[in-house]
Design a protein around this motif. Sequence first.
Motif: not given
Length: 444
Positions: A267, A319-320, A322-324, A368
């Motif tokens: 984060q 993952r963080e 990409l997700d954000q 993905e």
Amino acid sequence: MSDKYQGFVQSPVGKLLVKNLGLPNPTPLERYTEGAPLVDGTVLVGGRGRLAESLPGLLDLLGIASSQAAAEGETFKGLVFDATGLTGSADLHALRDFFTPVLRSLDTCPRVVVLGTPPESVEGGERVAQRALEGFTRSLGKEIGHGGTVQLAYVAEGAEAASASTLAFLLSPKSAYVSGQVVRIGATGTTKAVEVTDWQRPLEGKVALVTGASRGIGEQIARVLHRDGATVVGVDVPQAASELQALMRELDGDHLTLDITGKDAPQRIAHHLKEKHGGVDVVVHNAGITRDKKLANMAEDRWDSVLAVNLIAPERITRELLDQGVVNENGRIVGVASIAGIAGNVGQTNYAASKAGVIGLVDSLAGEMKDGITINAVAPGFIITQMTAAVPFATREVGQRMNAMSQGGLPVDVAETIAWYANPGSTAVNGNVVRVCGQMMLGA
């Protein structure tokens, strides 16, 4: 750090011993210097298939001189053979017809590239012939000598124009310690080509995050990406803050000191990149540690710490980001695996598991990726660093000589491979694991 043996065999006494005892005689490798041409010489182009007509134009775009015929007495810095037209086993004779007459006409540190069609995309005899190219190129890589390299690039149908960045890397001194490798272009994800406006500084205006950036391989990655135009954001642990800050000042970059295994590290990284840079274009998961012991003597903290730094942190950070939506369109994610994750190593079950896991991360995410984002990995072999200098002499010598080039690589060799992945023109290069190991005799 230097290879003392390589220096010795260049001395008068060393040359005598090499000649009389048959000792390894590694050729000093040519490496790229900023501002130099990609290829200092002519590349001979041959074969027949989907790329034959476009190859001279692609090479000309890169500033590489090419020829389609070999004149008597002419020497070549590289060979490119289009094997996409080989549709059956009998067609493989074309490899001998092209290569045998010209292999003795190569300059020192030559580059050989064979272009094929991904076998999984074709059937019958064509699939047989295309798969045969892997055995051919890997064997030729162990024969060529003189600091030469041999690669196979499988180019998916429709991705012909997207092969320029890969040709630029494989034909240039940037791939000095990469040999016997199979690259897939357009096999996973997009096949489109992205125009590169400046091949000298392809990362101009881009932001690159490099973990473990303060020293060793990470430092060289930061330097090469900066050379190619990127604003580098270096990340390292607080204990390395002074070195990290000094390097980022030199490169006019940015820095972030934190432990990437911390609960809030993903984060914090995402927030920093969004707030200060509006996102990120290149993410390099370089940070890594070793805590070697045979499994029978492996303490829990040794196992957990290696997995946490080398694999779990890259998973969570990726993952963080990409997700954000922090990774920009046509962005790049690069993992640093290891030959240990492919071939294994005594006393490194934890390390090998973590590095094989990095390869698994590439495999799991490649399909993905959207918006032109790619994920790939490098797998270094024996790279000469301060860490490997502490390895016992006999072990170090075996590590450096057990490859087709009879020498260890340098941190810059890993960095140049990552810079190829990072190139905006490498959009069709996705899901690859390339070994930077001089074509190790085992596991490569």
